[in-house]
Design a protein around this motif. Structure first.
Motif, short mmCIF file in Angstrom:
data_model
loop_
_atom_site.label_atom_id
_atom_site.label_comp_id
_atom_site.label_asym_id
_atom_site.label_seq_id
_atom_site.Cartn_x
_atom_site.Cartn_y
_atom_site.Cartn_z
N VAL A 96 4.94 7.53 -0.47
CA VAL A 96 6.11 6.90 -0.61
C VAL A 96 5.69 5.43 -1.20
CG1 VAL A 96 8.24 6.17 0.67
CG2 VAL A 96 7.11 8.52 1.12
N GLN A 97 6.37 5.07 -2.18
CA GLN A 97 6.30 3.83 -2.62
C GLN A 97 7.17 2.80 -2.22
OE1 GLN A 97 5.61 4.03 -6.72
NE2 GLN A 97 3.67 4.57 -6.76
N LEU A 98 6.83 1.86 -1.34
CA LEU A 98 8.06 1.01 -0.87
C LEU A 98 8.37 -0.14 -1.72
CD1 LEU A 98 6.54 0.37 2.53
CD2 LEU A 98 8.20 2.20 1.85
N ASP A 99 9.55 -0.41 -1.66
CA ASP A 99 10.20 -2.00 -2.24
C ASP A 99 9.41 -3.09 -1.70
OD1 ASP A 99 11.53 -3.05 0.02
OD2 ASP A 99 12.88 -1.31 -0.19
N ASP A 100 9.59 -4.12 -2.44
CA ASP A 100 8.86 -5.16 -2.35
C ASP A 100 9.11 -5.81 -0.71
OD1 ASP A 100 7.70 -5.73 -4.47
OD2 ASP A 100 8.81 -7.34 -5.33
N ALA A 101 10.42 -5.88 -0.10
CA ALA A 101 10.82 -6.44 1.08
C ALA A 101 10.16 -5.58 2.02
CB ALA A 101 12.31 -6.35 1.11
N SER A 102 10.17 -4.06 2.08
CA SER A 102 9.80 -3.32 3.06
C SER A 102 8.11 -3.38 3.13
CB SER A 102 9.95 -1.63 2.63
OG SER A 102 11.48 -1.63 2.82
N ALA A 103 7.69 -3.44 1.77
CA ALA A 103 6.06 -3.55 1.83
C ALA A 103 5.54 -5.01 2.46
CB ALA A 103 5.70 -3.67 0.39
N HIS A 104 6.27 -6.08 2.23
CA HIS A 104 6.02 -7.33 2.82
C HIS A 104 6.37 -7.26 4.37
CE1 HIS A 104 5.20 -10.05 -0.60
NE2 HIS A 104 6.23 -9.61 -1.20
N ALA A 105 7.43 -6.50 4.89
CA ALA A 105 7.50 -6.36 6.37
C ALA A 105 6.48 -5.58 7.04
CB ALA A 105 8.87 -5.85 6.63
N ALA A 106 6.00 -4.52 6.35
CA ALA A 106 4.87 -3.76 6.66
C ALA A 106 3.63 -4.44 6.77
CB ALA A 106 4.63 -2.53 5.86
N ALA A 107 3.36 -5.24 5.55
CA ALA A 107 2.05 -6.15 5.56
C ALA A 107 2.01 -7.28 6.76
CB ALA A 107 2.11 -6.77 4.33
N ARG A 108 3.26 -7.76 6.92
CA ARG A 108 3.16 -8.69 8.12
C ARG A 108 2.84 -8.19 9.51
NH1 ARG A 108 4.10 -13.82 8.47
NH2 ARG A 108 4.72 -13.97 6.08
N ALA A 109 3.66 -6.92 9.67
CA ALA A 109 3.55 -6.25 10.96
C ALA A 109 2.08 -5.85 11.14
CB ALA A 109 4.39 -5.06 10.96
N ALA A 110 1.18 -5.33 10.08
CA ALA A 110 -0.23 -4.92 10.16
C ALA A 110 -1.00 -6.24 10.39
CB ALA A 110 -0.40 -4.36 8.78
N ALA A 111 -0.81 -7.17 9.66
CA ALA A 111 -1.30 -8.43 9.81
C ALA A 111 -1.31 -9.09 11.32
CB ALA A 111 -1.13 -9.55 8.76
N ASP A 112 -0.22 -8.76 11.79
CA ASP A 112 0.03 -9.44 12.93
C ASP A 112 -0.10 -8.52 14.47
OD1 ASP A 112 0.92 -11.85 12.34
OD2 ASP A 112 3.07 -11.71 12.23
N THR A 113 -0.90 -7.42 13.96
CA THR A 113 -1.07 -6.48 15.16
C THR A 113 -1.92 -7.02 16.10
OG1 THR A 113 -0.60 -4.63 13.73
CG2 THR A 113 -1.98 -4.25 15.58
N GLY A 114 -1.71 -7.09 17.41
CA GLY A 114 -2.55 -7.72 18.45
C GLY A 114 -2.20 -9.26 18.38
#
Length: 916
Positions: free
Chosen positions: A463-481
């Motif tokens: 599933v290819q996400l739009d820019d806003a969803s991809a940025h949200a996922a990227a920040r959530a992953a980078a902020d894990t922990g």
């Protein structure tokens, strides 16, 4: 030990003299007590001051008969005879025919009537201090005409006059009993955080405008003079207890309390001592504005969000996702991404505290006007200071020690000021390094980019996400922990960061800077009065910067430098004393710059049969040397690096910085080394980059700033109405300013090649350089005030201030003037200290026009605001007490005076003051 023994013997010897005791009461024609009246032996510098009930006791080695002179502001002086020991007398003072009889010292360095002062002077005396509606006398100064107070925090208020204001107000001096109360390292006054106890203040004078001809380099925009009570004149024990609440939408209602005590005693007419102590504690105004000023409407959902009171987001980079993924250009594009920050309220406890101690020994070896004074002041406090960043001054302390010799004709004083930053730290730097201790920048941005690329390409999900969803996922992953405020893990990391003085890994400031100062003045008027009053004087000052590399470039040891000045003044009266000419000139030399001569000339003319109209005009020049920060700072403030402009500072400031992935491919390294010299010799102007037309610039090193000031004014009294009007015009040369410039991390600015690639990849370092503006800058303004007694004995006052400036923006497009002053202000007061027996009240109202606030921390518009302060007081003479109930910002309409500070709420207080 020998000094203690000597002092003990001196005290015993002084006590051994026989004494004459005279006591009495000073009252007005209504038989009401007159507190604060001066009772002085004629021809001697020996006297006493009447207390709250008008009572006084005077002890002297003089043998009767002798005469006493009694004086008080607003009353006509009178003289009485003392013919025997233990005599009790009652003195009745008549109201003066003029309300301009107050004596001021600041305008000419010699006592003179306010009415005849050659320049504008504002005075705040014992009566005004007692009746102020503010929670402290210092806050009450805001009600004086032409005076601005910018509120940094609950315990840090910055006073200014005539424009160009900031919290780091290096253009304004504050002298406490002749000592410069500025921080030696920061070069600006920290309000009354470590100043004077309310109980020990005798008078405050504010001299707006340039005064370099008498007071030297920093007397540029104005001077505040605080004079304490002499223990020979003001004896006994006084105390106060004040408590109440501060109320703010963001912080809620919080208790605060303020206690103080003063004790003074004259052992004889030769020796007197005093000591005072105060302690204040409360909750500061919360700063919770999370708006992104550079990108209105942005929230944390936007990858480049940077909130005003959210810190850590200054760490940013441009991620080229196509390059990182090995995809053709334009497939995924690029984005400017900031790290996730922490709110200011998670980085400080907002505890506001002020502790002040003052002690003095006064010795008159000949029981006349010759006096030797030792004075020691120690202040400690916690507060928020807003400069390039927001700093929590936690346990900051400043102490001053003075030795002074003086009589009515001269003084020689020397003092040392030293400061200790305590546990002070930079809240923005704390957020940055808390983030980095948890996860380094490279790792965090790598996690962000990897997740964004995968989300856009549908890796693992299809599933290819739009820019806003991809940025949200990227920040959530980078902020894990990520460390969460309030957890033990966050607190442990945060505490280790704010205790670390290495700016690469910590946020603590280390500062043990010192200032040594000597000045002297001799008034020849007793020798030359048939011709003119003549004074000469001079001063010497030495700085010793010592921040261990956390503020200045002094990692290898303290940085010393010095300056000195000499001045003279002549004052002469003509035409039956109706015309008074004052002329002065001063020469100052800083070891880093050429010497400067600053002259001043003024003329006053008194007219009217009753001499109740006075016209004045003055011409003066002023200058100010670059501050210690302008010269020697070397500080990473997050958004920009601050580099002082002293020639020996440029190569001493060296640091490594990272480059983008595209930049690393170009230069073959992930980091580059830059120096302070790059900030001045290898830059593009920021305005040209924003306009899309890069222009290489060289920034000249800073030099002293000059001003030529003209002032015209009128003071007069018509019946019970006092009018005071003045206008000024200032013309500035070499206006000291700061410029934001951009250094390419590779290439030379203007090379047309490599540096342009650095701009394209956003591989730039923003510097804050210290220089002088090329623009022609002028400022001008008018103040007008009326004071009167209405409806019998009600006091009414109203004043208006107009302030503005002009400069040629095209000649210096990167110049940020930072005028930071409203164009229009209106202030009014109404009160009665004796509405009925023992009961009084006072009301103050202020309206301030909206204005632009410019500062290295943030720039934005300040809306107009109105403030109403009020107090009622009740006296209980039997216990020598005054009870006061008051409120600042009674209407509760929250406001700010600068962008980035907490909104100022209401302060309600109840106080009990005992004057014994």
């Amino acid at each position: 030990m020998r000094a203690i023994l000597f002092l003990s013997l001196m005290m015993l010897g002084a006590l051994g003299f026989s004494q004459t005791t005279t006591s009495g009461t000073v009252v007005d024609h209504n038989n009401e007590p007159v507190p604060g009246a001066n009772v002085i032996i004629v021809g001697k510098a020996v006297g006493a001051v009447s207390d709250f009930d008008g009572n006084f006791t005077l002890k002297t080695s003089e043998t009767p008969p002798f005469q006493l002179k009694i004086s008080s502001i607003g009353y006509t002086d009178t003289t009485v005879d003392v013919t025997s020991n233990n005599e009790k007398i009652t003195i009745v003072l008549d109201e003066s025919h003029t309300m301009l009889d107050e004596i001021v010292i600041s305008a000419s360095r010699t006592p003179e009537r306010l009415f005849e002062s050659p320049v504008s002077v504002e005075r705040f005396g014992l009566k005004e201090i007692q009746n102020t509606t503010s929670a402290s006398f210092y806050g009450g100064l805001e009600n004086l005409k032409g005076v601005d107070i910018n509120t940094n925090s609950l315990t840090f208020q910055s006073i200014n006059t005539r424009g160009f204001a900031s919290f780091a107000n290096t253009r304004f001096m504050q002298l406490v009993d002749g000592m410069d109360n500025s921080s030696p390292a920061l070069n600006f006054v920290m309000g009354n955080l470590v100043g004077m106890n309310d109980l020990d203040v005798q008078s405050v004078e504010i001299l707006p405008g340039a005064s370099s001809a008498l007071y030297g380099a920093n007397a540029f925009n104005g001077i505040l003079f605080m004079r304490s009570k002499n223990p020979f004149d003001f004896q006994g024990i006084s105390s106060y207890l004040k408590t109440g609440i501060t109320s703010q939408d963001a912080a809620g209602d919080n208790e605060y309390y303020d206690i103080g005590i003063r004790a003074a005693h004259a052992f004889s007419d030769k020796l007197a001592v005093k000591a005072s102590f105060s302690f204040m504690e409360g909750t500061d105004w919360y700063a919770v504005n999370e708006e992104d000023l550079d990108n209105p409407g942005f929230t944390r959902a936007d990858p480049g969000y940077d909130g005003l009171n959210v810190y850590g987001e200054a760490v940013n980079t441009t991620l080229n996702f196509d390059t990182l993924a090995g995809l053709p250009s334009g497939t995924l594009g690029s984005a400017f991404v900031t790290r996730t920050g922490y709110a200011e309220r998670d980085l400080t406890d907002y505890n506001a505290q002020s502790v002040k101690f003052d002690g003095a020994i006064h010795y008159r070896p000949f029981a006349d006007d010759f006096e030797i004074i030792y004075n020691g002041r120690v202040g400690r406090g916690s507060t928020i200071y807003q400069g390039a960043n927001r700093y929590y001054l936690n346990g900051f302390s400043l102490q001053q020690h003075k030795l002074e010799f003086k009589n009515n004709n001269f003084f020689v004083r020397g003092y040392i000021t030293s400061e200790n930053a305590g546990n002070t730290y930079d809240t923005r730097l704390a957020a940055v390094n808390v983030n980095r201790k948890w996860k380094g920048d490279t790792e965090w941005f790598t996690d962000y980019a990897t997740t964004f690329i995968g989300a856009k390409l549908g890796v693992g999900t299809g599933v290819q996400l739009d820019d806003a969803s991809a940025h949200a996922a990227a920040r959530a992953a980078a902020d894990t922990g990520r460390l969460i405020p309030g957890t033990p893990e966050f607190e442990a990391t945060f505490n280790s960061v704010i205790a670390d003085g290495n700016v690469a890994t910590g946020a603590r400031f280390i500062d043990n800077t010192k200032l040594r100062h000597v000045d002297a003045n001799y008034n020849f008027s007793h020798l030359t009065e048939d011709f003119a009053d003549i004074q000469i004087g001079g001063s010497y000052r030495e700085y010793e910067l010592n921040s261990s590399g956390t503020i200045f470039t002094d990692k290898d040891g303290p940085i010393p430098y010095s300056e000195y000045g000499l001045y003279t003044q002549l004052q002469k009266k003509f035409m039956d004393d109706r015309i008074k000419f004052t002329g002065s000139v001063r020469y100052d030399k800083n070891e880093l710059f050429d010497g400067f001569v600053s002259p001043r000339a003024s003329l006053t003319y008194t007219v009217g049969e009753n001499r109740n109209h006075n016209f004045r005009g003055s011409f003066q020049t002023g200058f100010r040397n670059p501050t210690t920060q302008d010269l020697y700072i070397g500080l990473d403030a997050g958004r920009a690096r601050l580099v002082g402009a002293s020639p020996d500072n440029l190569d001493r400031y060296v640091f490594d910085t990272s480059v983008s992935t595209d930049g690393a491919d170009i230069i073959g390294s992930n980091t580059v080394t830059l120096t302070g010299r790059d900030a001045y010799e290898n830059t593009y102007s920021l305005s040209s980059l924003e306009a899309g037309t890069p222009e290489a610039v060289n920034t000249p090193l800073v030099k002293p700033e000059k001003v030529t000031a003209l002032e015209l004014g009128y003071r007069g009294q018509i019946g019970k109405v006092v009018v005071d009007v003045s206008g000024y015009y200032n013309d500035y040369q070499d206006f000291i300013s700061q410029k934001l410039v951009a250094t390419p991390k590779y290439g030379q600015a203007g090379d047309g090649g490599l540096s342009l690639l650095a701009l394209q990849n956003r591989d730039i370092q923003i510097f804050n350089a210290y220089t002088n503006s090329l623009a022609d800058i002028t400022s001008y303004g008018i103040t007008a005030g009326l004071e009167a007694q209405v409806f019998g004995n009600f006091d009414f006052g109203v004043n208006y201030t107009f302030s503005d400036f002009d400069f040629d923006e095209t000649s210096d497009p990167d110049f940020q003037p930072q005028f930071n002053t409203p164009k229009h202000k209106v202030k009014a007061s109404f009160g009665n200290s004796e509405l009925f027996e023992n009961f009084g009240f006072n009301i103050n109202y202020r309206w301030t026009d909206g204005y632009l606030w410019e500062n290295s921390f943030a720039t934005g518009d300040i809306p107009s605001f109105s403030v109403l302060d009020a107090q009622v007081n009740y006296s209980v003479p039997s216990i020598k007490s005054i009870f006061k109930l008051g409120a600042s910002n009674l209407l509760g309409e929250e406001y700010v005076t600068a962008v980035g500070t907490g909104y100022i709420g209401s302060q309600f207080y109840l106080s009990w003051t005992i004057n014994n």
